[in-house]
Design a protein around this motif. Structure first.
Motif, mmCIF file in Angstrom:
data_model
loop_
_atom_site.group_PDB
_atom_site.id
_atom_site.type_symbol
_atom_site.label_atom_id
_atom_site.label_comp_id
_atom_site.label_asym_id
_atom_site.label_seq_id
_atom_site.Cartn_x
_atom_site.Cartn_y
_atom_site.Cartn_z
ATOM 1 N N ILE A 1 7.742 -5.154 1.868
ATOM 2 C CA ILE A 1 8.111 -5.030 0.467
ATOM 3 C C ILE A 1 8.234 -6.419 -0.169
ATOM 4 C CG2 ILE A 1 9.908 -4.282 -1.143
ATOM 5 C CD1 ILE A 1 10.552 -2.023 0.819
ATOM 6 N N LYS A 2 7.569 -6.599 -1.302
ATOM 7 C CA LYS A 2 7.686 -7.848 -2.045
ATOM 8 C C LYS A 2 8.697 -7.711 -3.173
ATOM 9 C CE LYS A 2 5.012 -11.406 -4.406
ATOM 10 N NZ LYS A 2 3.656 -11.887 -4.776
ATOM 11 N N LYS A 3 8.696 -6.517 -3.797
ATOM 12 C CA LYS A 3 9.633 -6.265 -4.890
ATOM 13 C C LYS A 3 9.873 -4.771 -5.025
ATOM 14 C CE LYS A 3 10.487 -7.309 -9.774
ATOM 15 N NZ LYS A 3 9.970 -7.997 -10.992
ATOM 16 N N VAL A 4 11.128 -4.394 -5.250
ATOM 17 C CA VAL A 4 11.478 -2.996 -5.488
ATOM 18 C C VAL A 4 11.549 -2.770 -6.993
ATOM 19 C CG1 VAL A 4 13.216 -1.201 -5.183
ATOM 20 C CG2 VAL A 4 12.792 -2.842 -3.331
ATOM 21 N N VAL B 1 7.528 0.569 -5.201
ATOM 22 C CA VAL B 1 7.700 -0.807 -4.716
ATOM 23 C C VAL B 1 6.365 -1.536 -4.782
ATOM 24 C CG1 VAL B 1 9.525 -0.090 -3.122
ATOM 25 C CG2 VAL B 1 7.172 -0.307 -2.283
ATOM 26 N N ILE B 2 6.461 -2.868 -4.808
ATOM 27 C CA ILE B 2 5.275 -3.706 -4.661
ATOM 28 C C ILE B 2 5.316 -4.256 -3.250
ATOM 29 C CG2 ILE B 2 4.070 -5.774 -5.433
ATOM 30 C CD1 ILE B 2 5.338 -5.392 -8.164
ATOM 31 N N THR C 1 -0.013 -4.487 -3.312
ATOM 32 C CA THR C 1 -0.197 -3.052 -3.462
ATOM 33 C C THR C 1 1.015 -2.418 -4.110
ATOM 34 O OG1 THR C 1 -1.466 -3.068 -1.398
ATOM 35 C CG2 THR C 1 -0.795 -0.925 -2.238
ATOM 36 N N ILE C 2 0.755 -1.524 -5.066
ATOM 37 C CA ILE C 2 1.823 -0.715 -5.644
ATOM 38 C C ILE C 2 1.895 0.564 -4.821
ATOM 39 C CG2 ILE C 2 2.463 0.724 -7.593
ATOM 40 C CD1 ILE C 2 2.990 -1.807 -8.602
ATOM 41 N N LEU C 3 3.055 0.863 -4.320
ATOM 42 C CA LEU C 3 3.253 2.064 -3.508
ATOM 43 C C LEU C 3 4.270 2.973 -4.186
ATOM 44 C CD1 LEU C 3 3.621 0.352 -0.008
ATOM 45 C CD2 LEU C 3 1.527 1.271 -1.041
ATOM 46 N N MET C 4 4.005 4.264 -4.130
ATOM 47 C CA MET C 4 4.912 5.230 -4.725
ATOM 48 C C MET C 4 5.192 6.356 -3.739
ATOM 49 S SD MET C 4 4.506 7.355 -8.291
ATOM 50 C CE MET C 4 5.713 8.620 -8.726
#
Length: 279
Positions: free
Chosen positions: A3-6, A12-13, A21-24
């Motif tokens: 995770i780079k950013k929540v 999260v990114i 990557t954007i993850l959902m």
């Protein structure tokens, strides 16, 4: 992936080598911090962007966009991929979310931007437009902000752009060219098209692929059947008049030579439409 950013509990990114990557996924970001490993089993949707020196990374581009808008954009584009069964570039997510956020800010400031292509967008890309109307409805439900349908038109063009793999200007040029061809046919054949007619809708689908080839200057690689060409032009002389006029128009304005195969397809489509109008 780490995770780079929540962005919020569900988005999260993440960083994976040279790819952000954007993850959902439900609860994917709940209680998480930067540097922690992503729980793969919770991932439901993925949007990837390969970072280059010419591109900002996801976290920079999305830092000023509310996470709820990002999440709504992800849901819209994921639905578009499934519904239209087309490949949509993941890079469209940033442009889509940014536009939606800007539209909301403009509405709060009582600033309206007129979409002069709205009527054509409704005609040529009705499914993309309808999907974006659903997005505006969700904005209304979640934020109590009513956005004009002009914005649904702008958002639909981002989706179209994503399927073409080119810039927003390309999608706009595609729409304008389709309108120019229809206008040429309308005045040449002296007809008013019934846009609800199934044959007209099939012709619009054909026209989308045809105009894409024109803008990309891609020629049909099918061999020409000279006998078939002569048969079609003689069997449907009125329809061929329209096709010939379009061919002349494109040669003059786009330096595009319409092949005999393309003329055959267009003439057959037009013949069906004209027969329906005469019935």
């Amino acid at each position: 992936m780490k995770i780079k950013k929540v962005l919020n509990n569900n988005v999260v990114i993440a960083q994976n080598d040279n790819e952000e990557t954007i993850l959902m996924g439900l609860g994917l970001g709940f209680g998480k911090k930067a540097g922690e490993v992503v729980e793969d089993k919770k991932i439901e949707k993925i949007f990837a962007l390969k970072v280059t020196s010419e591109q900002q990374n996801f976290s920079e581009l999305l830092s000023e966009i509310p996470s709820g808008i990002v999440e709504l954009s992800i849901l819209t584009l994921a639905k578009a991929k499934t519904k239209f069964d087309k490949t949509i570039s993941d890079t469209v997510l940033v442009a889509f979310a940014d536009h939606l956020n800007a539209a909301i800010i403009r509405e709060k400031d009582n600033i309206t931007i007129k979409n002069f292509l709205l009527w054509d967008i409704k005609r040529f890309f009705p499914e993309e437009f309808a999907l974006c109307l659903e997005t505006l409805q969700k904005v209304q439900e979640k934020l109590n902000i009513s956005l004009p349908e002009d914005e649904a038109g702008f958002l639909a063009m981002h989706i179209v752009n994503g399927t073409l793999g080119s810039g927003h200007e390309y999608a706009t040029e595609l729409t304008k060219l389709m309108e120019e061809i229809l206008t040429t046919l309308k005045y040449t054949l002296q007809v008013n098209f019934n846009e609800q007619d199934i044959y007209f809708q099939r012709f619009i689908t054909h026209l989308k692929f045809f105009t894409e080839r024109i803008l990309s200057n891609t020629k049909s690689d099918e061999s020409t059947d000279e006998d078939l060409f002569l048969l079609i032009t003689r069997k449907y002389p009125r329809a061929y008049i329209g096709t010939k006029k379009v061919s002349e128009f494109l040669k003059q304005t786009r330096s595009y030579e319409v092949s005999q195969n393309e003329q055959i397809y267009m003439t057959v489509h037009l013949a069906r439409i004209l027969e329906k109008i005469q019935d």
